[in-house]
Design a protein around this motif. Structure first.
Motif, PDB file in Angstrom:
ATOM      1  N   SER A  78       0.854  -1.200   0.000  1.00 44.67           N
ATOM      2  CA  SER A  78       0.000   0.000   0.000  1.00 44.67           C
ATOM      3  C   SER A  78       0.885   1.245   0.000  1.00 44.67           C
ATOM      4  O   SER A  78       2.078   1.180   0.299  1.00 44.67           O
ATOM      5  CB  SER A  78      -0.900  -0.002   1.238  1.00 44.67           C
ATOM      6  N   ALA A  79       0.277   2.387  -0.321  1.00 47.33           N
ATOM      7  CA  ALA A  79       1.029   3.646  -0.432  1.00 47.33           C
ATOM      8  C   ALA A  79       1.685   4.035   0.894  1.00 47.33           C
ATOM      9  O   ALA A  79       2.730   4.681   0.913  1.00 47.33           O
ATOM     10  CB  ALA A  79       0.105   4.754  -0.913  1.00 47.33           C
ATOM     11  N   ASN A  80       1.073   3.638   2.024  1.00 50.21           N
ATOM     12  CA  ASN A  80       1.653   4.041   3.325  1.00 50.21           C
ATOM     13  C   ASN A  80       2.618   3.001   3.905  1.00 50.21           C
ATOM     14  O   ASN A  80       3.077   3.124   5.032  1.00 50.21           O
ATOM     15  CB  ASN A  80       0.538   4.372   4.333  1.00 50.21           C
ATOM     16  N   ALA A  84       7.656   1.409   0.811  1.00 52.25           N
ATOM     17  CA  ALA A  84       7.168   2.182  -0.350  1.00 52.25           C
ATOM     18  C   ALA A  84       7.458   3.671  -0.146  1.00 52.25           C
ATOM     19  O   ALA A  84       7.837   4.382  -1.084  1.00 52.25           O
ATOM     20  CB  ALA A  84       5.671   1.961  -0.543  1.00 52.25           C
ATOM     21  N   GLN A  85       7.304   4.141   1.092  1.00 52.52           N
ATOM     22  CA  GLN A  85       7.570   5.559   1.368  1.00 52.52           C
ATOM     23  C   GLN A  85       9.048   5.897   1.217  1.00 52.52           C
ATOM     24  O   GLN A  85       9.417   6.949   0.699  1.00 52.52           O
ATOM     25  CB  GLN A  85       7.030   5.917   2.761  1.00 52.52           C
ATOM     26  N   PHE A 172      -0.682   0.000  -6.179  1.00 50.77           N
ATOM     27  CA  PHE A 172      -1.398   1.134  -5.573  1.00 50.77           C
ATOM     28  C   PHE A 172      -1.353   2.384  -6.449  1.00 50.77           C
ATOM     29  O   PHE A 172      -2.199   3.263  -6.357  1.00 50.77           O
ATOM     30  CB  PHE A 172      -0.885   1.428  -4.148  1.00 50.77           C
ATOM     31  N   PHE A 173      -0.379   2.449  -7.369  1.00 58.20           N
ATOM     32  CA  PHE A 173      -0.257   3.622  -8.251  1.00 58.20           C
ATOM     33  C   PHE A 173      -0.796   3.322  -9.661  1.00 58.20           C
ATOM     34  O   PHE A 173      -0.646   4.117 -10.574  1.00 58.20           O
ATOM     35  CB  PHE A 173       1.211   4.078  -8.343  1.00 58.20           C
TER      36      PHE A 173
END
Length: 469
Positions: A78-80, A84-85, A172-173
């Motif tokens: 997921s983006a969070n 990934a961050q 997610f993107f």
């Protein structure tokens, strides 16, 4: 993706079936591969180990140190997510698995995409094996491990690439079905039902995603649509390919399967097409759905010009896929079979197929609700129908439901109550250990134990084999 062999590529979510296959394809091409995953389990974790790829457990910022040249992000991320961050912060170039597959591996080859709610993995494995036997030297990517190849991927030497076309979203993107990126030229569409309740709100949303696939098939491409499925028949009207055929058991199917036998040894069938009889074909696997899968492969092989003799030899020597009707052993005369079935239709057909294959033997059907959809209430009543003809049913508690609202959670206990009302012997258990103990005391020589889960099921397979020995 303009990378030189030797470049370092990192895969986030590397134990996903397609991700682990991608890792193998890239390592095979001379890239340095690393990867991370939260919950590695066989058969993909063992495939990665055998390729010498280390899995970093858990998603952490430090997994990107040393800094890779490129990152492929799995759809479980997921983006969070912390890793990934960190990826965004470091500005490393990245893409999704399907996009990398389409641009980098399939490229300008002829792509054969096997799609649908059910049967993708077995049909993709079968299609790859037939193409291999026909001397086409295909590349492939499969969502499981076909026993004929012993790994889930192969880089193409010829012009054909066979791939399992999943309708799940890409990343997610990039919120589109994976198959959008696979340049579909030749497509088998096996079935279209509601599934993936975590990303699709209803059947119409699922159909809309498959409609996109139909529009992508070029005029000089091929569609083989299953005539047994009304949603597939509706969708095929959207396809403009001149080779737009149906397959099935019915008299009006373009490629019609005629069953010759179905027993403990396997299945025998022939295919009728435009007054011609193709076959006979003999196979070791069982079940009506596998006759349909094989008919689709025969039809596609004919459309691609493979020789009849090669198709027959390939199907006869097809060994199936790990975790699909896989026999784990027969300790003390009790046959233990593992299967990936989790959608109600797959469960119903698997139970029916196994009970038909072993007439006169009692079959215990063991089920763990583990997929995103089976853990939700959406199919609560459908599972009653799925298990209705079963000899005896044992249900595990649904896997981790912490992120699902209470009123939307599937209940094994409620299913057992409904099954008992409809006359089926059924019981639910809190753990795999309890199921193993119950089977140890109840199963007798000659019985069959069928275990269905799309995950690790708390190690029930090895625990049970040990207990029965």
């Amino acid at each position: 993706m303009d990378l030189k062999p030797g470049s370092h590529i990192h895969l986030m979510g590397i134990c996903g079936t397609a991700m682990a296959s991608m890792a193998g394809l890239l390592k095979d091409r001379g890239f340095k591969i690393t990867g991370s995953d939260m919950n590695p389990y066989p058969p993909m974790s063992t495939q990665l180990e055998s390729l010498g790829i280390t899995i970093q457990k858990g998603y952490k910022a430090e997994n990107l140190n040393p800094k890779p040249d490129f990152v492929i992000v799995g759809n479980v991320i997921s983006a969070n997510n912390e890793e990934a961050q960190e990826l965004m912060k470091l500005g490393i170039p990245y893409t999704s698995l399907p996009k990398a597959m389409g641009e980098f591996i399939i490229a300008d080859r002829e792509s054969v995409v096997i799609s649908g709610t059910h049967g993708k993995t077995t049909t993709t494995s079968m299609m790859s094996w037939v193409a291999e036997n026909a001397g086409k030297k295909p590349g492939f990517l499969i969502g499981g491990i076909p026993k004929n190849f012993s790994q889930s991927f192969k880089n193409p030497e010829g012009n054909l690439f066979v791939i399992e076309g999943d309708e799940y979203d890409t990343a997610f993107f990039d919120k589109v079905p994976k198959f959008i990126h696979y340049k579909p030229k030749h497509v088998i569409l096996t079935s279209v039902e509601f599934d993936h309740a975590d990303i699709y709100k209803d059947l119409q949303a699922v159909k809309d995603s498959f409609a996109k696939l139909m529009h992508l098939i070029p005029a000089d491409g091929t569609l083989l649509a299953c005539a047994e499925d009304k949603n597939v028949m509706e969708l095929r009207k959207l396809c403009k390919a001149k080779n737009n055929f149906t397959y099935g058991f019915g008299a009006d199917a373009d490629f019609r399967a005629k069953v010759l036998f179905q027993n403990e040894k396997g299945i025998g069938f022939e295919v009728h097409h435009k007054g011609e009889i193709l076959g006979p074909y003999n196979m070791q696997i069982t079940g009506d759905y596998n006759i349909l899968n094989a008919t689709a492969v025969v039809a596609m092989s004919k459309c691609l010009g493979f020789s009849e003799n090669r198709i027959q030899i390939a199907l006869e020597s097809f060994e199936g896929v790990k975790r699909r009707q896989e026999i784990l052993g027969e300790p003390n005369g009790i046959l233990v079979i593992e299967d990936f079935a989790h959608h109600p239709t797959a469960v119903r057909e698997t139970v029916k197929g196994i009970q038909k294959k072993y007439p006169g033997r009692k079959v215990f059907s063991i089920f763990e609700p583990r997929s995103a959809t089976s853990r939700r209430k959406v199919f609560q009543k459908d599972y009653v129908e799925a298990f209705k003809g079963s000899h005896e049913v044992m249900l595990a508690k649904a896997f981790d439901q912490s992120k699902i609202d209470e009123e939307n959670r599937f209940s094994s206990h409620e299913l057992v109550a409904d099954l008992k009302t409809s006359g089926v012997t059924a019981e639910d258990f809190d753990s795999a250990d309890q199921i193993v103990a119950a089977l140890k005391s109840r199963a007798k020589r000659g019985d069959v134990i069928l275990i269905m889960s799309n995950g690790g099921f708390d190690g029930i397979y090895t625990k049970l084999m040990k207990a029965l020995e």
